[in-house]
Design a protein around this motif. Structure first.
Motif, PDB file in Angstrom:
ATOM      1  N   GLU A   1      12.095  -5.930 -28.487  1.00 51.18           N
ATOM      2  CA  GLU A   1      12.431  -6.117 -29.905  1.00 51.18           C
ATOM      3  C   GLU A   1      13.895  -6.501 -30.095  1.00 51.18           C
ATOM      4  O   GLU A   1      14.285  -6.870 -31.198  1.00 51.18           O
ATOM      5  N   LEU A   2      14.695  -6.384 -29.047  1.00 52.73           N
ATOM      6  CA  LEU A   2      16.128  -6.661 -29.159  1.00 52.73           C
ATOM      7  C   LEU A   2      16.435  -8.101 -28.761  1.00 52.73           C
ATOM      8  O   LEU A   2      16.049  -8.546 -27.675  1.00 52.73           O
ATOM      9  N   ALA A   3      17.130  -8.824 -29.629  1.00 53.68           N
ATOM     10  CA  ALA A   3      17.592 -10.178 -29.297  1.00 53.68           C
ATOM     11  C   ALA A   3      18.840 -10.043 -28.433  1.00 53.68           C
ATOM     12  O   ALA A   3      19.767  -9.308 -28.768  1.00 53.68           O
ATOM     13  N   VAL A   4      18.864 -10.765 -27.300  1.00 55.69           N
ATOM     14  CA  VAL A   4      20.001 -10.667 -26.388  1.00 55.69           C
ATOM     15  C   VAL A   4      20.558 -12.047 -26.087  1.00 55.69           C
ATOM     16  O   VAL A   4      19.885 -13.070 -26.237  1.00 55.69           O
ATOM     17  N   THR A   5      21.819 -12.061 -25.678  1.00 54.54           N
ATOM     18  CA  THR A   5      22.462 -13.306 -25.274  1.00 54.54           C
ATOM     19  C   THR A   5      22.049 -13.653 -23.846  1.00 54.54           C
ATOM     20  O   THR A   5      21.358 -12.878 -23.179  1.00 54.54           O
ATOM     21  N   GLY A   6      22.491 -14.796 -23.377  1.00 57.18           N
ATOM     22  CA  GLY A   6      22.170 -15.212 -22.016  1.00 57.18           C
ATOM     23  C   GLY A   6      22.705 -14.264 -20.979  1.00 57.18           C
ATOM     24  O   GLY A   6      22.151 -14.148 -19.876  1.00 57.18           O
ATOM     25  N   SER A   7      23.780 -13.550 -21.321  1.00 55.58           N
ATOM     26  CA  SER A   7      24.363 -12.592 -20.377  1.00 55.58           C
ATOM     27  C   SER A   7      23.741 -11.210 -20.511  1.00 55.58           C
ATOM     28  O   SER A   7      24.163 -10.276 -19.832  1.00 55.58           O
ATOM     29  N   GLY A   8      22.757 -11.079 -21.405  1.00 50.96           N
ATOM     30  CA  GLY A   8      22.075  -9.801 -21.559  1.00 50.96           C
ATOM     31  C   GLY A   8      22.670  -8.884 -22.596  1.00 50.96           C
ATOM     32  O   GLY A   8      22.196  -7.761 -22.794  1.00 50.96           O
ATOM     33  N   LYS A   9      23.691  -9.338 -23.346  1.00 49.04           N
ATOM     34  CA  LYS A   9      24.303  -8.515 -24.374  1.00 49.04           C
ATOM     35  C   LYS A   9      23.475  -8.589 -25.652  1.00 49.04           C
ATOM     36  O   LYS A   9      23.038  -9.664 -26.069  1.00 49.04           O
ATOM     37  N   VAL A  10      23.281  -7.422 -26.289  1.00 49.03           N
ATOM     38  CA  VAL A  10      22.514  -7.381 -27.534  1.00 49.03           C
ATOM     39  C   VAL A  10      23.260  -8.152 -28.620  1.00 49.03           C
ATOM     40  O   VAL A  10      24.476  -8.003 -28.789  1.00 49.03           O
ATOM     41  N   LYS A  11      22.534  -8.994 -29.346  1.00 47.64           N
ATOM     42  CA  LYS A  11      23.137  -9.762 -30.430  1.00 47.64           C
ATOM     43  C   LYS A  11      23.372  -8.837 -31.620  1.00 47.64           C
ATOM     44  O   LYS A  11      22.454  -8.447 -32.337  1.00 47.64           O
ATOM     45  N   PHE A  12      24.630  -8.514 -31.810  1.00 46.20           N
ATOM     46  CA  PHE A  12      25.052  -7.471 -32.744  1.00 46.20           C
ATOM     47  C   PHE A  12      24.601  -7.752 -34.175  1.00 46.20           C
ATOM     48  O   PHE A  12      24.011  -6.900 -34.831  1.00 46.20           O
ATOM     49  N   ARG A  13      24.899  -8.941 -34.669  1.00 42.14           N
ATOM     50  CA  ARG A  13      24.622  -9.234 -36.074  1.00 42.14           C
ATOM     51  C   ARG A  13      23.124  -9.256 -36.372  1.00 42.14           C
ATOM     52  O   ARG A  13      22.685  -8.822 -37.431  1.00 42.14           O
ATOM     53  N   ILE A  14      22.336  -9.778 -35.438  1.00 42.62           N
ATOM     54  CA  ILE A  14      20.881  -9.797 -35.649  1.00 42.62           C
ATOM     55  C   ILE A  14      20.340  -8.384 -35.672  1.00 42.62           C
ATOM     56  O   ILE A  14      19.521  -8.020 -36.529  1.00 42.62           O
ATOM     57  N   LEU A  15      20.809  -7.545 -34.746  1.00 43.20           N
ATOM     58  CA  LEU A  15      20.337  -6.162 -34.693  1.00 43.20           C
ATOM     59  C   LEU A  15      20.752  -5.396 -35.952  1.00 43.20           C
ATOM     60  O   LEU A  15      19.975  -4.582 -36.472  1.00 43.20           O
ATOM     61  N   ARG A  16      21.948  -5.667 -36.445  1.00 43.49           N
ATOM     62  CA  ARG A  16      22.404  -5.005 -37.670  1.00 43.49           C
ATOM     63  C   ARG A  16      21.457  -5.310 -38.832  1.00 43.49           C
ATOM     64  O   ARG A  16      21.097  -4.429 -39.619  1.00 43.49           O
ATOM     65  N   ASP A  17      21.036  -6.570 -38.951  1.00 42.94           N
ATOM     66  CA  ASP A  17      20.120  -6.951 -40.027  1.00 42.94           C
ATOM     67  C   ASP A  17      18.755  -6.291 -39.861  1.00 42.94           C
ATOM     68  O   ASP A  17      18.139  -5.834 -40.830  1.00 42.94           O
ATOM     69  N   ILE A  18      18.271  -6.238 -38.614  1.00 39.58           N
ATOM     70  CA  ILE A  18      16.978  -5.593 -38.350  1.00 39.58           C
ATOM     71  C   ILE A  18      17.051  -4.105 -38.696  1.00 39.58           C
ATOM     72  O   ILE A  18      16.128  -3.541 -39.297  1.00 39.58           O
ATOM     73  N   ALA A  19      18.154  -3.464 -38.310  1.00 41.90           N
ATOM     74  CA  ALA A  19      18.316  -2.038 -38.598  1.00 41.90           C
ATOM     75  C   ALA A  19      18.330  -1.789 -40.102  1.00 41.90           C
ATOM     76  O   ALA A  19      17.719  -0.834 -40.600  1.00 41.90           O
ATOM     77  N   ALA A  20      19.024  -2.660 -40.832  1.00 39.17           N
ATOM     78  CA  ALA A  20      19.088  -2.511 -42.286  1.00 39.17           C
ATOM     79  C   ALA A  20      17.699  -2.657 -42.905  1.00 39.17           C
ATOM     80  O   ALA A  20      17.319  -1.888 -43.812  1.00 39.17           O
ATOM     81  N   GLU A  21      16.935  -3.616 -42.420  1.00 42.94           N
ATOM     82  CA  GLU A  21      15.580  -3.827 -42.934  1.00 42.94           C
ATOM     83  C   GLU A  21      14.686  -2.625 -42.642  1.00 42.94           C
ATOM     84  O   GLU A  21      13.905  -2.183 -43.487  1.00 42.94           O
ATOM     85  N   ARG A  22      14.815  -2.077 -41.427  1.00 41.17           N
ATOM     86  CA  ARG A  22      13.963  -0.945 -41.062  1.00 41.17           C
ATOM     87  C   ARG A  22      14.306   0.289 -41.893  1.00 41.17           C
ATOM     88  O   ARG A  22      13.407   1.004 -42.357  1.00 41.17           O
ATOM     89  N   LEU A  23      15.601   0.526 -42.102  1.00 43.53           N
ATOM     90  CA  LEU A  23      16.001   1.679 -42.918  1.00 43.53           C
ATOM     91  C   LEU A  23      15.537   1.522 -44.357  1.00 43.53           C
ATOM     92  O   LEU A  23      15.115   2.493 -44.998  1.00 43.53           O
ATOM     93  N   ALA A  24      15.627   0.295 -44.879  1.00 44.89           N
ATOM     94  CA  ALA A  24      15.169   0.039 -46.245  1.00 44.89           C
ATOM     95  C   ALA A  24      13.672   0.283 -46.369  1.00 44.89           C
ATOM     96  O   ALA A  24      13.190   0.859 -47.353  1.00 44.89           O
ATOM     97  N   ALA A  25      12.918  -0.140 -45.343  1.00 43.79           N
ATOM     98  CA  ALA A  25      11.467   0.065 -45.355  1.00 43.79           C
ATOM     99  C   ALA A  25      11.124   1.552 -45.298  1.00 43.79           C
ATOM    100  O   ALA A  25      10.194   2.018 -45.962  1.00 43.79           O
ATOM    101  N   GLN A  26      11.895   2.310 -44.497  1.00 46.15           N
ATOM    102  CA  GLN A  26      11.662   3.752 -44.406  1.00 46.15           C
ATOM    103  C   GLN A  26      11.923   4.430 -45.753  1.00 46.15           C
ATOM    104  O   GLN A  26      11.176   5.318 -46.169  1.00 46.15           O
ATOM    105  N   SER A  27      12.985   3.986 -46.448  1.00 47.94           N
ATOM    106  CA  SER A  27      13.307   4.569 -47.751  1.00 47.94           C
ATOM    107  C   SER A  27      12.226   4.250 -48.773  1.00 47.94           C
ATOM    108  O   SER A  27      11.836   5.099 -49.585  1.00 47.94           O
ATOM    109  N   ALA A  28      11.737   3.005 -48.710  1.00 49.26           N
ATOM    110  CA  ALA A  28      10.705   2.582 -49.659  1.00 49.26           C
ATOM    111  C   ALA A  28       9.390   3.306 -49.410  1.00 49.26           C
ATOM    112  O   ALA A  28       8.616   3.579 -50.328  1.00 49.26           O
ATOM    113  N   GLY A  29       9.125   3.594 -48.109  1.00 47.84           N
ATOM    114  CA  GLY A  29       7.867   4.250 -47.764  1.00 47.84           C
ATOM    115  C   GLY A  29       7.907   5.729 -48.043  1.00 47.84           C
ATOM    116  O   GLY A  29       6.865   6.383 -48.065  1.00 47.84           O
TER     117      GLY A  29
END
Length: 521
Positions: free
Chosen positions: A493-521
């Protein structure tokens, strides 16, 4: 205390420090809550020619060990007990025997520059009794008495021999490495910023004298800069609360007729939730900063308006600013122009080339309040060839010379007004059994600015518990660094760069979406 008493107490501290052998650039650590002795120590250290090393009372034992080592503290002025923390006991745990030796024989291998340890009794409520002091610990009153033979003329001579460009203070701020950065400031940085604040805040001391309350520690550069600047350079008063407690804060604001509350955004919510909120008389408040919560209070009537500013700990807060009460159509969403003596440049972070006005890039800054450097880092690795500090922040400057700050190019999280390094948090979480990957991000939050959220992948066959992880981190890091939410992911589920580093900004957006969904649920 009156201004005369603050002066007398500061000279008293300076005399004792001189008697203790403090010379120019000697580093004196302050580990205290908000109390008059903190201010007397800051000014007394400067009068003696020394350097204040600001130590956070939020520190865990391991963090305190690092701060004292990096700060090369030679004399430690500390408060015995802060809430449930016994700092005397913590020092004894860090190096057994350090506080039991005779004062003249204090010799530490873990803190090789430390020569004197002076303790003050606690002023915080709900503090449990501190353990008995070791022989090496001096009482505050006894320490002050040692300076009785030092004449005021020697203090005056020290002050005269201390120059604006001399080292004045060290603050610590989380950076892009796992350890806090020691930021070294000249004496002039504090003095200039203290005098700048009332102009930026459009202080009208005749109609609305500054009576500034704070429950936030003076080890934060922004707090000691803004509070002392607005209060003491306008002939106002500082109202101190040792640690932030909502009920007591409202009592103080009412009783002391506070006009300028220095509150972090997330603390407004705690004030509003207090049982004393509705009945408190806050009609004296005028200079209301950060957030709109207070304007909901029925007794608050003010037309004063704070406007945007931009700064960093490396510039000891404000670098550009819009003067308070400026109509919005005059600054058009900008963070204002550089303050006198400051210079900005916007450059391409890949090439280092300065870009034209209106073009986006990284913000570079320099000026009279820019830090002297980082502890342990060479000048050539700190500033560019033109002497600019490269902030890692993005933005542009328009044709009027106004800075439009657009956020950080780096991954630093700003939560509740404090800078937090994701790398520091992840270094701790990675040691928890069963953790395979950890990446901490800052998710937008209504009152904190950003909320610390850790995204974790478990090792195959391991089951992780968020509550246990939180307790683990809480034992090792200051409270404001502890994740407020922990999310678990599969590795795919984690987007990573070619060197294997987690793509910070994409993960931040995913985390925000998941937290929002948890609050709504």
């Amino acid at each position: 205390w009156t201004y005369a008493e603050l002066w007398e107490r500061s000279v008293e501290v300076a005399r004792a420090l001189i008697a203790a052998g403090v010379g120019k650039d000697s580093r004196v650590g302050i580990l205290m809550t908000n109390r008059p002795e903190y201010l007397a120590s800051v000014f007394g250290i400067a009068l003696a020619g020394g350097v204040t090393v600001s130590l956070s009372t939020f520190s865990t034992p391991l963090e305190l060990e690092y701060l004292m080592q990096a700060g090369a503290v030679s004399i430690l002025l500390y408060e015995r007990q802060v809430l449930n923390k016994d700092f005397g006991a913590i020092l004894g745990e860090l190096e057994p025997g350090i506080l039991t030796a005779a004062p003249a024989a204090l010799a530490s291998t873990k803190f090789p520059f430390l020569r004197r340890v002076i303790a003050l009794d606690s002023v915080t409520r709900n503090a449990s009794p501190a353990a008995a002091d070791g022989a090496a610990v001096e009482k505050w009153t006894d320490f002050l008495a040692t300076g009785s033979a030092v004449g005021a003329d020697r203090v005056a001579a020290r002050a005269a021999a201390t120059h604006p460009s001399d080292t004045g203070a060290i603050f610590f701020s989380s950076g892009t490495t796992a350890l806090p950065k020691g930021i070294v400031h000249a004496q002039r940085a504090l003095a200039i910023q203290w005098w700048r604040w009332p102009r930026i805040m459009d202080i009208d001391a005749g109609r609305f004298p500054v009576r500034c309350w704070t429950g936030n520690g003076f080890f934060w550069s922004g707090n000691i800069s803004m509070v002392l600047g607005n209060a003491l350079t306008t002939g106002g008063a500082v109202v101190l609360q040792p640690v932030f407690q909502a009920d007591a804060a409202l009592d103080l604001m009412e009783k002391e007729r506070v006009s300028f509350p220095s509150v972090r955004p997330h603390q407004w919510a705690r004030l509003e939730a207090s049982g004393k909120w509705a009945s408190a008389d806050l009609s004296s408040l005028h200079y209301v900063t950060y957030g709109m919560t207070l304007f909901n209070h029925p007794t608050v009537r003010t037309d004063w308006k704070m406007c945007p500013a931009y700064g960093t700990t490396e510039t000891l807060t404000i670098n550009t600013a819009v003067e308070a009460n400026t109509p919005e159509d005059e600054y058009r969403g900008s963070h204002g122009k550089p303050l006198p003596g400051n210079i900005l440049k916007i450059f391409d972070p890949d090439t280092g080339e300065t870009v034209p006005r209106g073009q986006r890039g990284e913000v570079g800054i320099k000026g009279p309040t820019l830090m002297m450097g980082y502890i342990g880092k060479p000048i050539e690795e700190t500033f560019d060839d033109e002497g600019f500090f490269c902030t890692g922040d993005g933005g542009y400057v328009d044709d009027q010379g106004r800075l439009f700050w657009e956020g950080r190019l780096t991954e630093i999280i700003k939560t509740g007004g404090a800078n937090v390094s994701p790398i520091e948090i992840d270094a701790v979480i990675a040691t928890f059994p069963g953790v395979k990957i950890t990446q901490t991000v800052g998710v937008p939050h209504e009152t904190l600015g950003e909320m610390v959220v850790s995204c974790i992948v478990a090792q195959e066959g391991s089951t992780l518990d968020a509550a246990e992880l939180t307790r683990f981190v809480k034992e090792r890091l200051a409270s404001f660094k502890v994740p407020r939410a922990i999310l678990f992911f599969r590795e795919d589920e984690l987007a990573v760069t070619g060197s294997g580093k987690v793509k910070f900004r994409i993960l931040r957006d995913i985390a925000a979406e998941r937290l929002a969904a948890q609050s709504a649920g």
